[in-house]
Design a protein around this motif. Structure first.
Motif, mmCIF file in Angstrom:
data_model
loop_
_atom_site.group_PDB
_atom_site.id
_atom_site.type_symbol
_atom_site.label_atom_id
_atom_site.label_comp_id
_atom_site.label_asym_id
_atom_site.label_seq_id
_atom_site.Cartn_x
_atom_site.Cartn_y
_atom_site.Cartn_z
ATOM 1 N N ASP A 158 43.393 62.691 46.682
ATOM 2 C CA ASP A 158 42.827 60.936 46.968
ATOM 3 C C ASP A 158 42.949 60.718 48.768
ATOM 4 N N ILE A 159 42.040 60.754 48.872
ATOM 5 C CA ILE A 159 41.336 60.110 50.664
ATOM 6 C C ILE A 159 42.452 58.823 50.985
ATOM 7 N N SER A 160 42.862 57.815 50.788
ATOM 8 C CA SER A 160 43.492 55.871 51.231
ATOM 9 C C SER A 160 43.029 55.860 52.400
ATOM 10 N N PRO A 161 42.533 54.905 53.331
ATOM 11 C CA PRO A 161 42.146 54.601 54.504
ATOM 12 C C PRO A 161 43.783 54.551 54.862
ATOM 13 N N GLU A 162 44.905 54.099 54.042
ATOM 14 C CA GLU A 162 46.399 54.715 54.937
ATOM 15 C C GLU A 162 46.055 56.171 55.673
ATOM 16 N N PHE A 163 45.958 56.547 54.714
ATOM 17 C CA PHE A 163 45.530 58.371 54.646
ATOM 18 C C PHE A 163 45.572 58.403 55.727
ATOM 19 N N VAL A 164 43.787 57.840 56.248
ATOM 20 C CA VAL A 164 43.150 58.361 57.082
ATOM 21 C C VAL A 164 43.594 57.993 58.272
ATOM 22 N N LYS A 165 44.349 56.241 58.665
ATOM 23 C CA LYS A 165 44.683 55.873 59.903
ATOM 24 C C LYS A 165 46.015 57.111 60.192
ATOM 25 N N THR A 166 46.566 58.107 59.508
ATOM 26 C CA THR A 166 47.721 58.993 60.429
ATOM 27 C C THR A 166 46.801 59.491 61.111
ATOM 28 N N LEU A 167 45.713 60.194 60.618
ATOM 29 C CA LEU A 167 45.154 61.084 61.331
ATOM 30 C C LEU A 167 44.457 60.955 62.842
ATOM 31 N N ASN A 168 44.855 59.546 62.712
ATOM 32 C CA ASN A 168 44.468 59.023 63.648
ATOM 33 C C ASN A 168 45.040 59.508 65.471
ATOM 34 N N ASP A 169 46.080 59.919 65.584
ATOM 35 C CA ASP A 169 47.045 60.552 66.338
ATOM 36 C C ASP A 169 46.133 62.004 66.680
ATOM 37 N N LYS A 170 46.043 62.173 65.504
ATOM 38 C CA LYS A 170 45.254 64.398 65.567
ATOM 39 C C LYS A 170 43.877 64.753 65.467
ATOM 40 N N PRO A 171 42.945 63.545 65.270
ATOM 41 C CA PRO A 171 41.450 63.946 65.157
ATOM 42 C C PRO A 171 41.355 65.182 65.087
ATOM 43 N N GLY A 172 40.857 65.904 63.862
ATOM 44 C CA GLY A 172 39.282 67.040 64.221
ATOM 45 C C GLY A 172 38.523 66.883 63.114
ATOM 46 N N ILE A 173 37.868 67.986 62.939
ATOM 47 C CA ILE A 173 36.592 67.839 62.756
ATOM 48 C C ILE A 173 36.794 68.450 60.715
ATOM 49 N N LEU A 174 35.880 67.911 60.516
ATOM 50 C CA LEU A 174 35.804 67.896 58.754
ATOM 51 C C LEU A 174 35.053 69.264 58.508
ATOM 52 N N SER A 175 35.407 69.386 57.281
ATOM 53 C CA SER A 175 34.430 70.946 56.899
ATOM 54 C C SER A 175 33.030 71.060 56.411
ATOM 55 N N LEU A 176 32.115 71.905 56.638
ATOM 56 C CA LEU A 176 30.843 71.330 55.878
ATOM 57 C C LEU A 176 30.372 72.336 55.258
ATOM 58 N N LYS A 177 29.649 72.725 54.393
ATOM 59 C CA LYS A 177 29.569 73.653 53.356
ATOM 60 C C LYS A 177 29.249 75.467 54.005
ATOM 61 N N LEU A 178 29.840 76.361 53.515
ATOM 62 C CA LEU A 178 30.032 77.438 53.264
ATOM 63 C C LEU A 178 29.396 77.967 52.365
ATOM 64 N N GLU A 179 28.819 79.424 52.496
ATOM 65 C CA GLU A 179 28.205 79.916 52.125
ATOM 66 C C GLU A 179 28.323 81.745 52.587
ATOM 67 N N LYS A 180 29.041 81.676 50.876
ATOM 68 C CA LYS A 180 29.325 83.699 50.749
ATOM 69 C C LYS A 180 28.053 85.227 50.678
ATOM 70 N N GLU A 181 27.853 85.522 51.844
ATOM 71 C CA GLU A 181 26.661 86.489 50.311
ATOM 72 C C GLU A 181 26.933 87.479 51.458
ATOM 73 N N ASN A 182 27.204 88.969 50.861
ATOM 74 C CA ASN A 182 27.235 90.317 50.710
ATOM 75 C C ASN A 182 29.055 89.966 51.680
ATOM 76 N N GLY A 183 29.941 89.663 51.108
ATOM 77 C CA GLY A 183 31.416 90.057 51.839
ATOM 78 C C GLY A 183 31.215 89.186 53.429
ATOM 79 N N GLU A 184 30.126 88.432 53.374
ATOM 80 C CA GLU A 184 30.645 87.201 54.832
ATOM 81 C C GLU A 184 30.213 86.038 54.432
ATOM 82 N N ILE A 185 31.242 85.050 55.377
ATOM 83 C CA ILE A 185 30.805 83.938 54.814
ATOM 84 C C ILE A 185 30.183 83.280 56.588
#
Length: 622
Positions: A158-185
């Motif tokens: 559950d990603i709440s606004p309160e939780f998002v605010k706690t990340l503001n001091d340590k901002p980072g990247i959000l993952s996007l879609k990964l695919e696995k093909e022939n054992g390689e990601i």
């Protein structure tokens, strides 16, 4: 055909020494060199490259070869003398899209670490936040932690606004879609806007995809849609961009337009079936929840559900707002920010101010006096136009592709279900947002129950999806074109609506005199929808002329936005102009600006393309 066999470093040094008189490692009309550089062709004949444009082309061709690892290069004369329109379009198609393409696998993440927004984290590990359910991504990034100096963190379910605010001091990247093909990601690729915007943005991605489809890069446009789907399924919405502080913010909805335009080429019914379900989910859970982005009158609004001060803004951005409150309690602005952010100080005014400020950013129009201070109270005309398009897309795709019956979440949808919703929205838009006295579409404040008097480029957006009647369309063309048409296209607003600019009331980048690619692209399509072909051709020409002239005069520059009144890339409002800061050659252009060029060329009549190559001023044609 003349061909010049050149030693790259030697020729580069000589060329820049002679022609780059201001030392910015570009050749522009502002340089004071002789604008004539002597070369010898392979057959021994002499040739003089003359003019800013030709010299900058020579510079670019040398640098392209250098970046390819060559020490010498054969450059044909036709590359130096290439017609401007052909060259700009070719550079977009062959170089810029590649320069803007990213992915969230090891190779792509390594590029993100050098992003200027991560400079403050150089002594630490760059956080990569992974959705609670995505085991593949979490395990993959854990294996890369030491190799790439990153830190993989799993988000809560559950990603709440309160939780998002706690990340503001340590901002980072959000993952996007990964695919696995022939054992390689591998990361599913996406296109970024460019410059400091080094993530996948919401509405930028749709407009970029228009250009990608024109340029035959269907798989990349399809991948953009796949990443949109990932965001909806894992983060609950299409994100403002895939950074942690955007978790509570979406952007203008173009998802159905994207999947429909991709499907028209691929004809992949299974892919469409899968995405259509996600689009319906987004429509119902992001936009149609009463009391959130759905208002009591049946129309929609933007509502960014974060807390506190938006962390992405540059230091000092809010000082004018915060200073009176800091002075009142006898502390510095920095101390006030700290106490307000951690809850030591309560301030209802600032709570409301930042609610509207975050919502402005969710709208994509950050920032504009059209929506400053009341954005969450407004039924913006363009938002409701976009959702009308969703409803029409659902209806037409279900009828034409799925035999008028579509199963999702134990419910059967038919075209009539969505057409009724579209018709209801059409009535509401015309009831609340149509100003019959002025013959314009405007925004509606559902709190004060009043229409806005601010005249903006968005008044044209109902033409984009045929929500206006023919009479309304004629009225908009008659009334809005004279107010908003400038030398380089359509301005974001009228000068009168923007109002006076002072030190206390600075210029906003989405207002007069600036013009933006998404507005132009929607307006062109809208005018064609209603048979206003000549008006559309003129606006396309004005926009492409401005881009072409600036690229010719300024070493291939294609920036984020333009001052359409002066038809120049020299825009100084707020954050400057992304895409103008490069050396030797632009390797990216700017995402939706690239797309607008390819889209405009695709629509422009051949007789005007020739005049464009000759850089004939719009006023001499129309």
């Amino acid at each position: 055909m003349k061909i010049f066999n050149l030693q790259i470093e030697e020729t580069l040094n000589s060329l820049l020494l002679q022609e780059d008189t201001d030392g910015d490692k570009k050749i522009t009309i502002e340089d004071k060199g002789p604008k004539a550089f002597h070369l010898e062709s392979e057959d021994g004949t002499k040739h003089t490259v003359k003019g800013t444009y030709q010299l900058s082309n020579l510079l670019q061709e040398l640098v392209i070869a250098k970046y390819d690892g060559k020490t010498s290069v054969k450059i044909p004369l036709h590359k130096i003398d290439e017609p401007p329109v052909s060259r700009i379009s070719r550079m977009i198609r062959e170089y810029y899209w590649k320069g803007l393409t990213r992915s969230m696998d090891a190779q792509g993440v390594e590029k993100l670490i050098s992003d200027t927004k991560n400079e403050a984290l150089t002594a630490e590990k760059l956080p990569i936040y992974v959705p609670f359910q995505d085991e593949l991504a979490f395990n993959y990034y854990k294996t890369l932690e030491d190799k790439l100096n990153i830190k993989a963190s799993r988000l809560p379910e559950d990603i709440s606004p309160e939780f998002v605010k706690t990340l503001n001091d340590k901002p980072g990247i959000l993952s996007l879609k990964l695919e696995k093909e022939n054992g390689e990601i591998k990361g599913v690729p996406f296109v970024v806007p460019g410059g400091r915007f080094n993530e996948m943005y919401g509405w930028d991605s749709y407009f970029e995809s228009i250009g990608l489809l024109i340029d035959g890069k269907v798989d990349l446009a399809k991948a953009m849609a796949d990443n949109f789907q990932y965001e909806i399924e894992h983060y609950g919405k299409i994100l403002n961009a895939n950074r942690s502080y955007y978790l509570s913010r979406t952007q203008p909805p173009f998802y159905t337009s994207l999947i429909r335009e991709v499907f028209e080429i691929t004809k992949d019914k299974n892919w469409l079936n899968n995405h259509l379900k996600t689009a319906i989910k987004e429509y119902e859970t992001v936009w149609m929840v009463q009391g959130k982005r759905l208002t009591e009158n049946g129309l929609n609004r933007y509502l960014a559900e974060g807390l506190g001060i938006p962390p992405e803004c540059e230091e000092g951005h809010y000082d004018a707002i915060l200073k009176p409150f800091a002075d009142k309690v006898h502390c510095s602005i920095e101390d006030y920010i700290s106490k307000y952010q951690n809850g030591e100080l309560q301030n209802d005014f600032l709570d409301t101010y930042f609610l509207h400020d975050r919502t402005v950013r969710e709208s994509g129009h950050d920032t504009s006096y059209r929506i400053e201070g009341n954005c969450a109270d407004l039924n913006l005309v363009e938002l409701n136009v976009l959702l009308y398009k969703y409803e029409l897309d659902f209806a037409e795709l279900i009828k034409d592709v799925f035999d008028d019956s579509f199963e999702f979440n134990s419910k059967t949808y038919t075209s009539s279900y969505w057409l009724k919703k579209a018709e209801k929205r059409k009535q509401l838009v015309n009831s609340f947002c149509w100003n019959s006295e002025n013959g314009l579409y405007v925004d509606y404040n559902h709190v004060t129950k009043t229409q806005s008097t601010f005249v903006a480029a968005t008044t044209f957006t109902p033409l984009w999806c045929n929500i206006a009647s023919l009479e309304q369309a004629k009225a908009i063309v008659k009334n809005a074109l004279p107010l908003l048409k400038e030398k380089g296209g359509i301005a974001g607003s009228t000068k009168a609506s923007r109002g006076d600019i002072t030190n206390e009331r600075p210029a906003r980048q989405w207002d007069y005199p600036n013009g933006w690619a998404p507005h132009q692209m929607m307006i062109w399509k809208g005018l064609f929808n209603y048979g206003c072909n000549q008006e559309a051709q003129e606006l396309i020409y004005r926009w492409l002329f401005m881009i072409t002239k600036n690229a010719v005069d300024y070493n291939g520059t294609i920036p984020e936005k333009y001052d359409v009144v002066e038809a120049t890339h020299k825009v100084f409002a707020e954050y400057g102009n992304v895409g103008t800061d490069f050396e030797y050659i632009s390797q990216e252009g700017f995402g939706w600006m690239n797309a607008s060029y390819q889209y405009g060329l695709n629509l422009l009549e051949e007789k005007f393309i020739q005049k464009l190559n000759e850089l004939i001023e719009p006023e001499k044609i129309f």
